[in-house]
Design a protein around this motif. Sequence first.
Motif, PDB file in Angstrom:
ATOM      1  N   ALA B 318     -10.085   0.711 -11.122  1.00  0.00           N
ATOM      2  CA  ALA B 318     -10.639  -0.289 -10.130  1.00  0.00           C
ATOM      3  C   ALA B 318      -9.542  -0.491  -9.145  1.00  0.00           C
ATOM      4  O   ALA B 318      -9.637  -0.981  -8.025  1.00  0.00           O
ATOM      5  CB  ALA B 318     -10.774  -1.609 -10.941  1.00  0.00           C
ATOM      6  N   TYR B 319      -8.158  -0.139  -9.480  1.00  0.00           N
ATOM      7  CA  TYR B 319      -7.042  -0.379  -8.602  1.00  0.00           C
ATOM      8  C   TYR B 319      -7.141   0.737  -7.463  1.00  0.00           C
ATOM      9  O   TYR B 319      -6.945   0.262  -6.302  1.00  0.00           O
ATOM     10  CB  TYR B 319      -5.789  -0.218  -9.371  1.00  0.00           C
ATOM     11  CG  TYR B 319      -4.472  -0.277  -8.393  1.00  0.00           C
ATOM     12  CD1 TYR B 319      -4.190  -1.482  -7.763  1.00  0.00           C
ATOM     13  CD2 TYR B 319      -3.732   0.975  -8.490  1.00  0.00           C
ATOM     14  CE1 TYR B 319      -3.223  -1.313  -6.582  1.00  0.00           C
ATOM     15  CE2 TYR B 319      -2.712   0.877  -7.565  1.00  0.00           C
ATOM     16  CZ  TYR B 319      -2.554  -0.235  -6.705  1.00  0.00           C
ATOM     17  OH  TYR B 319      -1.222  -0.047  -5.841  1.00  0.00           O
ATOM     18  N   HIS B 320      -7.472   1.943  -8.116  1.00  0.00           N
ATOM     19  CA  HIS B 320      -7.766   2.888  -6.782  1.00  0.00           C
ATOM     20  C   HIS B 320      -8.704   2.989  -5.996  1.00  0.00           C
ATOM     21  O   HIS B 320      -8.582   3.169  -4.688  1.00  0.00           O
ATOM     22  CB  HIS B 320      -7.381   4.294  -7.479  1.00  0.00           C
ATOM     23  CG  HIS B 320      -6.211   4.534  -7.756  1.00  0.00           C
ATOM     24  ND1 HIS B 320      -5.343   5.028  -7.036  1.00  0.00           N
ATOM     25  CD2 HIS B 320      -5.374   4.752  -9.201  1.00  0.00           C
ATOM     26  CE1 HIS B 320      -4.160   5.476  -7.701  1.00  0.00           C
ATOM     27  NE2 HIS B 320      -4.138   5.105  -8.878  1.00  0.00           N
ATOM     28  N   LEU B 321      -9.714   2.180  -6.310  1.00  0.00           N
ATOM     29  CA  LEU B 321     -11.016   2.111  -5.543  1.00  0.00           C
ATOM     30  C   LEU B 321     -10.867   0.946  -4.618  1.00  0.00           C
ATOM     31  O   LEU B 321     -11.699   0.712  -3.735  1.00  0.00           O
ATOM     32  CB  LEU B 321     -12.275   1.767  -6.314  1.00  0.00           C
ATOM     33  CG  LEU B 321     -12.717   3.204  -7.298  1.00  0.00           C
ATOM     34  CD1 LEU B 321     -13.696   2.890  -8.219  1.00  0.00           C
ATOM     35  CD2 LEU B 321     -13.249   4.048  -6.053  1.00  0.00           C
ATOM     36  N   THR B 322     -10.164  -0.191  -5.313  1.00  0.00           N
ATOM     37  CA  THR B 322     -10.136  -1.722  -4.358  1.00  0.00           C
ATOM     38  C   THR B 322      -9.033  -1.856  -3.740  1.00  0.00           C
ATOM     39  O   THR B 322      -8.556  -2.322  -2.794  1.00  0.00           O
ATOM     40  CB  THR B 322     -10.462  -2.780  -5.238  1.00  0.00           C
ATOM     41  OG1 THR B 322      -9.478  -3.024  -6.205  1.00  0.00           O
ATOM     42  CG2 THR B 322     -11.785  -2.546  -5.762  1.00  0.00           C
ATOM     43  N   GLY B 323      -7.764  -1.284  -4.203  1.00  0.00           N
ATOM     44  CA  GLY B 323      -6.254  -1.569  -3.823  1.00  0.00           C
ATOM     45  C   GLY B 323      -6.022  -2.977  -4.394  1.00  0.00           C
ATOM     46  O   GLY B 323      -5.093  -3.376  -3.873  1.00  0.00           O
TER      47      GLY B 323
END
Lengths: 404, 404
Positions: B318-323
């Motif tokens: 989720a972090y890598h996809l949304t920042g």
Amino acid sequence: MNNPRRQNLISVYRDGLLNDVVPFWLRHAADQEHGGIMTAVNQDGSRLDTDKGVWQQGRFAWLMGKLYNQVEAREEWLTQAKRTVEFIERHCFDPEDGRMWFHVTREGAPIRKRRYAYSESFAAIAFGEYAKATGDDYYAERARELFLQFINHNLNPRGVTPKFTDVRPTRGIGFPMIAMNTAQELRESIDLPEAHEWIDRSVDAIRDFHVKDEIECVMETVGVGGEILDHFDGRTLNPGHAIEAAWFIMQEGAYRDDDSLIQLGCKMLDWMWRRGWDQQYGGLLYFVDLRGLPVQDYWHDMKFWWPQNETIIATLMAYHLTGDEKYAAWNQQAHDWAYRHFPDHEHGEWFGYLHRDGSVSTSLKGNLWKGPFHLPRMQLICWKLLAAAEAAPQPSAAISNLAD
Amino acid sequence: MNNPRRQNLISVYRDGLLNDVVPFWLRHAADQEHGGIMTAVNQDGSRLDTDKGVWQQGRFAWLMGKLYNQVEAREEWLTQAKRTVEFIERHCFDPEDGRMWFHVTREGAPIRKRRYAYSESFAAIAFGEYAKATGDDYYAERARELFLQFINHNLNPRGVTPKFTDVRPTRGIGFPMIAMNTAQELRESIDLPEAHEWIDRSVDAIRDFHVKDEIECVMETVGVGGEILDHFDGRTLNPGHAIEAAWFIMQEGAYRDDDSLIQLGCKMLDWMWRRGWDQQYGGLLYFVDLRGLPVQDYWHDMKFWWPQNETIIATLMAYHLTGDEKYAAWNQQAHDWAYRHFPDHEHGEWFGYLHRDGSVSTSLKGNLWKGPFHLPRMQLICWKLLAAAEAAPQPSAAISNLAD
């Protein structure tokens, strides 16, 4: 055990039964509309689920009938027994094969049937007490039918897919111990003709296959010839279960005045107390491994209410039958630990599921598995045992009184 | 996430996978005689049981093939995959109905079959990776057959007695989520023709029946039309399961470059993190109730290894996809708690079962349920994700690389 402690215990058990536990279930769980009992209640008695476990219907009706027959002929108890027995008759049998359900809705629609037939054994003892309370032969006959149905399904299960293949066939202690206790109950309530035969067979099965002198252990699951199976399931011990079986056997020894049975029961208790009592935190552990290895079931080290109940009964019975102070000490240890951790002083009854250290894991008071059975049975038996011991000079006479 | 932390995590995951977890299982559990793996080992790797879980055979062969295909063409890994795939082919199918067993002996004699068909789904992904590694079309065809067998058995179970009557029919999230991930895996390994169709159907089923916006919750079990069932089973949530489904969906969003799927996955993660993360002790709880009531399953508050693994993957993805830095913070919280409590610094690998407070409940490293799967999958995915994110400027490009 000195007299003040005995007096104190009598009142803990009797008053706990009559003023706390039985009222808790009657107030919060008995179904005044459809009959039977909805055991799934939270700490304060508020409802968590309206579904009904069929085991619990039988156990509740048994308890109501038993209290009516042994304690006092209260109309309320007989009414609850009647309404529950009628709920069972009307809703708890599958018309397709005559077997009982395991789980039904509040109104009695079926949710689940299981491969085994313990619903039948609990309904049998319920019908037996109700027959005794009312003198109604119909229920005595039904009790006997259900007992035979329980036996027959275990010996020759029809219409169920076996859980395991026949590569490594096993036998569990559950069937002989429940067969034995059901026969004991039905001997008392309806004078079951097959009682003696099935008690003998059950004791033989437990002694021949599950009781292992060479390793001082009662095995929960063995090969069909009693072989120890060196796998998770074969090594997993259930000390509370074994200790429950131990007092069924001691009780039979007292009833028959047979020392060999009393010694067998005491031996089983000795071994499984040593294996199951938690030296670190106290309380009886749920599962332990034969060789101290890890067991597969991850809740192995929790403290459930019922193994404590069974241990309290077994140690008290062993003390009264043998006079051995070791059992009085164990009884005090088991009683004190349980009464320190399980009772809910705010809303009554006991919590059911504690962590290993005795902290409460869940606030619920009942579910499909926990209802008014192990705790009130312990309270009733221990109260009667202590009261009879007070009156009778010889220990074993006290137990015979109880089992009569 | 700053670069030093990223570098550190890459080495924790990569080195943990290649120098600790994989060697632990190859050294202690792989069956050099019969093929396959005996996962039941104690803390030090010593054997607790020789029996083999069929799920674990498929998962182990999948891991060996995956490492060979994605990390490095090591002969040892391919050999293990081959020997395990051959063990599965030879011993894990019931010739009577073609369905797979659940539990077999070391030599492959059947012990137990279950009502459901997850053995088939795990064998399918194993065969898929092995087909990819060897280019052998036979195994690609077998992988597809097993996938369809898994699907067909779930849609139309034949020859099994249902666990429940049809009074209160339910649907669980397990089938669509495993169907989806199996299809994703087989799309990658054998270019499964039905993959897209089954991923669409699975996402639709999860979104239409299990994802509840009005209460911000992913339901584990609902009525067939998605109704919330106000009973124990219906209210019981499995946050680790829902979070695993969440990253399957995020991964699909990245693969298809479909923001709506990424948002769906993130929403599921948000809700179930809030419901499942233990504010008191840390770690993801096993079960929680929809309304905060007690659940029936008494091990509800234990900390199992796999929900932590799935949460670490989902928050990192989720972090890598949304920042969104929130996900980096959750990821650090989940990672730090897990790495503080689960790893065995003496003998390697992770413990599997902790009490709520993080203390170890059992020393075993494996059983029928725990083997080399969730932990090494997490290590592989998180390593690759962090490494790809380092190389790629756009977050979602990193995930597409991963899923390709």
